[in-house]
Structure formats: C-alpha cells, structure tokens
Scaffold this active site. Structure first.
Site, mmCIF file in Angstrom:
data_model
loop_
_atom_site.group_PDB
_atom_site.id
_atom_site.type_symbol
_atom_site.label_atom_id
_atom_site.label_comp_id
_atom_site.label_asym_id
_atom_site.label_seq_id
_atom_site.Cartn_x
_atom_site.Cartn_y
_atom_site.Cartn_z
ATOM 1 N N HIS A 84 62.403 18.765 -60.454
ATOM 2 C CA HIS A 84 61.622 19.911 -60.910
ATOM 3 C C HIS A 84 61.213 20.756 -59.728
ATOM 4 O O HIS A 84 60.973 20.244 -58.638
ATOM 5 C CB HIS A 84 60.361 19.471 -61.687
ATOM 6 C CG HIS A 84 59.540 18.442 -60.980
ATOM 7 N ND1 HIS A 84 59.884 17.115 -60.949
ATOM 8 C CD2 HIS A 84 58.388 18.545 -60.261
ATOM 9 C CE1 HIS A 84 58.975 16.435 -60.249
ATOM 10 N NE2 HIS A 84 58.063 17.291 -59.812
ATOM 11 N N HIS A 87 58.283 23.417 -58.541
ATOM 12 C CA HIS A 87 56.939 23.929 -58.831
ATOM 13 C C HIS A 87 56.920 25.419 -58.496
ATOM 14 O O HIS A 87 57.344 25.811 -57.399
ATOM 15 C CB HIS A 87 55.897 23.251 -57.933
ATOM 16 C CG HIS A 87 55.778 21.771 -58.096
ATOM 17 N ND1 HIS A 87 54.748 21.186 -58.797
ATOM 18 C CD2 HIS A 87 56.533 20.746 -57.633
ATOM 19 C CE1 HIS A 87 54.867 19.865 -58.745
ATOM 20 N NE2 HIS A 87 55.946 19.571 -58.047
#
Ligand code: DGP
Length: 139
Positions: free
Chosen positions: A103, A105
């Site tokens: 992922h 951010h």
C-alpha cells in the site's frame, strides 16, 4: 521477506469481508481512508493482487496504483486545501510495515507535521465524511 497471507486485513477489505471508507476503486486498485491517519485526509491505495511490498507488485498493477494515486492526490488537494501530499511506503517489518499487503500512503501535509504512524484511531463519522467528499471530487 514476509510470505503473503491471504487473510491479511487489506485482502479482507478487498473481498468485502471488512468495511472501509472507500475513496476510489477500479479493476486493479482500491483506495480508502486510513483508520489511524497521520493527518486529516490520509488515504491508502492498494493493488488488488497478492503482493507484500513493492518488489512483489506486477508492473501493470504498479501503473494502476500510481494512476489512482495521481487522481486521489488531485482530489485531496481540493478537499483538504493542502498542496503538499506526502507519499509514503514501508517495505518490510524492519521499516515498520505492519500490514503485509502493498500500500502507498497519501498523506496531506508537511513531513514534519505528521502524526505518529499507527497511533490514534480517527472518528469513523469524520472518515466517512472525508471519503464522501473525496469521492464527490473524483466523480
Ligand atoms: P504500514 O505500517 O505502512 O503497513 O501501515 C498500515 C496502515 O494501515 C496504518 O497507517 C494503519 C492502517 N490500518 C491498519 N488496519 C486498518 C484497517 O483495518 N482499516 C484501515 N482502513 N486502515 C488500517
């Protein structure tokens, strides 16, 4: 490196087993509000493939993640009225990664002003409202 666990929290979010405050979705990516934001409007973008960290992500998914990130950053700038967006990615436990599904951010603000990583849970109603504002901006 960590083995991919099909029951990690983000895999479960992709499968719809756990709710999230969705900001954006397409065939290859999903973006949603971070529940422990380091700043108001903190969004996570993930690929819909099994990847622990950057080096595991197939090229087409990387392009999809960064294409989604470009759109979301545009929406964050408008909704949060902040030009600066920190893009952060922790690869591996030794870097502080805690959810082992790749992922990125996207955190509105200045690097020196961010809250501590994974420390304070946000108010769910506020997250829902921000997600709705970002979705509206992306529509
Ligand atoms: P990292 O340390 O880079 O793996 O960051 C994981 C981030 O995920 C951290 O900022 C907190 C967030 N997070 C953890 N659990 C959940 C969850 O169940 N839902 C959402 N939306 N975010 C989560």
């Amino acid at each position: 490196m960590q083995q991919y666990d099909r029951n990690n929290i983000f895999a479960r979010i992709i499968r719809g087993e756990i709710p999230c405050h969705k900001v954006y979705e397409d065939a290859q990516t999903l973006a949603f509000m971070d529940v422990m934001p380091q700043a108001r409007g903190h969004v996570l973008v993930i690929p819909k493939c099994e990847a622990v960290e950057l080096t595991d992500v197939p090229q087409d998914y990387l392009i999809a993640v960064f294409s989604a990130a470009k759109k979301i950053i545009g929406a964050q700038r408008k909704v949060l009225h902040r030009d600066g967006i920190v893009q952060l990615q922790l690869s591996g436990e030794q870097a502080g990664q805690s959810v082992f599904h790749y992922h990125i951010h996207l955190i509105p603000g200045h690097i020196h002003e961010l809250g501590k990583h994974e420390s304070v849970a946000a108010d769910q109603a506020q997250l829902a409202q921000l997600a709705a504002q970002l979705r509206a901006e992306l529509a």
